[in-house]
Design a protein around this motif. Sequence first.
Motif, PDB file in Angstrom:
ATOM      1  N   LEU A   1       0.835  -1.203   0.000  1.00  0.00           N
ATOM      2  CA  LEU A   1       0.000   0.000   0.000  1.00  0.00           C
ATOM      3  C   LEU A   1       0.873   1.258   0.000  1.00  0.00           C
ATOM      4  N   VAL A   2       1.924   1.261   0.816  1.00  0.00           N
ATOM      5  CA  VAL A   2       2.847   2.405   0.842  1.00  0.00           C
ATOM      6  C   VAL A   2       3.493   2.572  -0.525  1.00  0.00           C
ATOM      7  N   LEU A   3       3.972   1.487  -1.088  1.00  0.00           N
ATOM      8  CA  LEU A   3       4.629   1.541  -2.395  1.00  0.00           C
ATOM      9  C   LEU A   3       3.695   2.125  -3.453  1.00  0.00           C
ATOM     10  N   ILE A   4       2.516   1.568  -3.552  1.00  0.00           N
ATOM     11  CA  ILE A   4       1.606   1.981  -4.619  1.00  0.00           C
ATOM     12  C   ILE A   4       1.066   3.388  -4.381  1.00  0.00           C
ATOM     13  N   ILE A   5       0.524   3.636  -3.202  1.00  0.00           N
ATOM     14  CA  ILE A   5      -0.164   4.909  -2.976  1.00  0.00           C
ATOM     15  C   ILE A   5       0.804   6.059  -2.711  1.00  0.00           C
ATOM     16  N   CYS A   6       1.757   5.841  -1.815  1.00  0.00           N
ATOM     17  CA  CYS A   6       2.674   6.951  -1.470  1.00  0.00           C
ATOM     18  C   CYS A   6       3.746   7.176  -2.536  1.00  0.00           C
ATOM     19  N   LEU A   7       4.420   6.102  -2.904  1.00  0.00           N
ATOM     20  CA  LEU A   7       5.597   6.263  -3.748  1.00  0.00           C
ATOM     21  C   LEU A   7       5.275   6.365  -5.240  1.00  0.00           C
ATOM     22  N   LEU A   8       4.271   5.624  -5.693  1.00  0.00           N
ATOM     23  CA  LEU A   8       3.967   5.641  -7.126  1.00  0.00           C
ATOM     24  C   LEU A   8       2.879   6.640  -7.511  1.00  0.00           C
ATOM     25  N   ILE A   9       2.023   7.018  -6.564  1.00  0.00           N
ATOM     26  CA  ILE A   9       0.935   7.948  -6.903  1.00  0.00           C
ATOM     27  C   ILE A   9       1.158   9.331  -6.289  1.00  0.00           C
ATOM     28  N   ILE A  10       1.267   9.409  -4.961  1.00  0.00           N
ATOM     29  CA  ILE A  10       1.314  10.722  -4.293  1.00  0.00           C
ATOM     30  C   ILE A  10       2.616  11.468  -4.571  1.00  0.00           C
ATOM     31  N   LYS A  11       3.761  10.814  -4.377  1.00  0.00           N
ATOM     32  CA  LYS A  11       5.050  11.521  -4.574  1.00  0.00           C
ATOM     33  C   LYS A  11       5.139  12.199  -5.947  1.00  0.00           C
ATOM     34  N   PRO A  12       4.931  11.464  -7.035  1.00  0.00           N
ATOM     35  CA  PRO A  12       5.041  12.126  -8.338  1.00  0.00           C
ATOM     36  C   PRO A  12       3.929  13.142  -8.604  1.00  0.00           C
ATOM     37  N   SER A  13       2.758  12.941  -8.004  1.00  0.00           N
ATOM     38  CA  SER A  13       1.655  13.886  -8.209  1.00  0.00           C
ATOM     39  C   SER A  13       1.935  15.230  -7.538  1.00  0.00           C
ATOM     40  N   ILE A  14       2.452  15.183  -6.320  1.00  0.00           N
ATOM     41  CA  ILE A  14       2.739  16.425  -5.587  1.00  0.00           C
ATOM     42  C   ILE A  14       4.082  17.013  -6.025  1.00  0.00           C
TER      43      ILE A  14
ATOM     44  N   ASP B   1      14.152  10.914  -5.915  1.00  0.00           N
ATOM     45  CA  ASP B   1      12.706  11.088  -6.037  1.00  0.00           C
ATOM     46  C   ASP B   1      12.253  12.323  -5.264  1.00  0.00           C
ATOM     47  N   PHE B   2      10.948  12.525  -5.197  1.00  0.00           N
ATOM     48  CA  PHE B   2      10.405  13.703  -4.527  1.00  0.00           C
ATOM     49  C   PHE B   2      10.301  13.486  -3.024  1.00  0.00           C
ATOM     50  N   SER B   3       9.947  14.551  -2.325  1.00  0.00           N
ATOM     51  CA  SER B   3      10.022  14.585  -0.879  1.00  0.00           C
ATOM     52  C   SER B   3       8.752  14.143  -0.152  1.00  0.00           C
ATOM     53  N   PHE B   4       7.581  14.488  -0.668  1.00  0.00           N
ATOM     54  CA  PHE B   4       6.341  14.271   0.081  1.00  0.00           C
ATOM     55  C   PHE B   4       5.567  13.081  -0.446  1.00  0.00           C
ATOM     56  N   PRO B   5       5.195  12.171   0.445  1.00  0.00           N
ATOM     57  CA  PRO B   5       5.525  12.003   1.864  1.00  0.00           C
ATOM     58  C   PRO B   5       6.792  11.174   2.019  1.00  0.00           C
ATOM     59  N   SER B   6       7.246  11.036   3.242  1.00  0.00           N
ATOM     60  CA  SER B   6       8.422  10.213   3.511  1.00  0.00           C
ATOM     61  C   SER B   6       8.044   8.737   3.404  1.00  0.00           C
ATOM     62  N   GLY B   7       8.606   8.075   2.407  1.00  0.00           N
ATOM     63  CA  GLY B   7       8.364   6.639   2.231  1.00  0.00           C
ATOM     64  C   GLY B   7       8.991   5.824   3.340  1.00  0.00           C
TER      65      GLY B   7
ATOM     66  N   GLY C   1       1.308   5.771   7.091  1.00  0.00           N
ATOM     67  CA  GLY C   1       1.747   4.470   7.580  1.00  0.00           C
ATOM     68  C   GLY C   1       0.756   3.832   8.531  1.00  0.00           C
ATOM     69  N   VAL C   2       0.274   4.595   9.494  1.00  0.00           N
ATOM     70  CA  VAL C   2      -0.697   4.070  10.452  1.00  0.00           C
ATOM     71  C   VAL C   2      -1.983   3.649   9.723  1.00  0.00           C
ATOM     72  N   VAL C   3      -2.462   4.495   8.837  1.00  0.00           N
ATOM     73  CA  VAL C   3      -3.685   4.172   8.087  1.00  0.00           C
ATOM     74  C   VAL C   3      -3.482   2.909   7.251  1.00  0.00           C
ATOM     75  N   PHE C   4      -2.349   2.807   6.563  1.00  0.00           N
ATOM     76  CA  PHE C   4      -2.105   1.640   5.715  1.00  0.00           C
ATOM     77  C   PHE C   4      -1.894   0.375   6.540  1.00  0.00           C
TER      78      PHE C   4
ATOM     79  N   ALA D   1       6.539   6.205   6.204  1.00  0.00           N
ATOM     80  CA  ALA D   1       5.277   5.510   5.920  1.00  0.00           C
ATOM     81  C   ALA D   1       5.447   3.998   6.040  1.00  0.00           C
ATOM     82  N   SER D   2       6.491   3.448   5.442  1.00  0.00           N
ATOM     83  CA  SER D   2       6.685   1.994   5.512  1.00  0.00           C
ATOM     84  C   SER D   2       6.993   1.557   6.946  1.00  0.00           C
ATOM     85  N   SER D   3       7.772   2.356   7.661  1.00  0.00           N
ATOM     86  CA  SER D   3       8.103   2.020   9.040  1.00  0.00           C
ATOM     87  C   SER D   3       6.853   1.948   9.912  1.00  0.00           C
TER      88      SER D   3
END
Length: 180
Positions: free
Chosen positions: A59-72, A93-99, A151-154, A102-104
């Motif tokens: 979930l972190v990989l797909i949503i944070c790293l592949l969708i949100i980071k490049p979008s923002i 890569d980009f800064s937001f959010p911290s992958g 991270g907590v939500v995922f 999130a994974s931790s």
Amino acid sequence: MAILNFIQENLRTQFGDFIFPIITYMGSAGIVWILFALYKFFIIKDKKEAISMIISLLLVLIICLLIIKPSIARPRPFMENTQVRLLIKPPQDFSFPSGHTASSFAVVTVMYIFKDKLRHIAMILAALISYSRLYLYVHYPSDVFFGLIFGVVFGFLAVLIHYFFSNRFKLVDKQKSKRL
């Protein structure tokens, strides 16, 4: 930026300069968390927790790293303040959010839900990994904060997803065996 500059000017130490690059690399690509999941799956044989950990990382990989980071597409702090001497190779890569964060916290959340014996140690490691991202000047505090929230939500979502699908397949297996 004020928090990052405060860390650079007041909290940097020789020991920190040595240890935080090591800690941050532990969180790179979720390596330490993948190892936790493999340990739970193959050694401890707690497949439910291990699979939930892997789902949370996906979930972190797909949503944070592949969708949100490049979008923002938020530039990293060291790009804004080029005077800071980086202790690690600059992330590309980009800064937001911290992958890393999130994974931790995704895996730590799963560990807390399952009342894992190592959850408190994992929480300390997650906090250190998150702080290392600020110490190393590669994330803004808001990147880390929202990484923690994601991270907590995922982590919760991963447990729910695993529960839903494992119960659904048990029901399907029971229906098939009744027909035979």
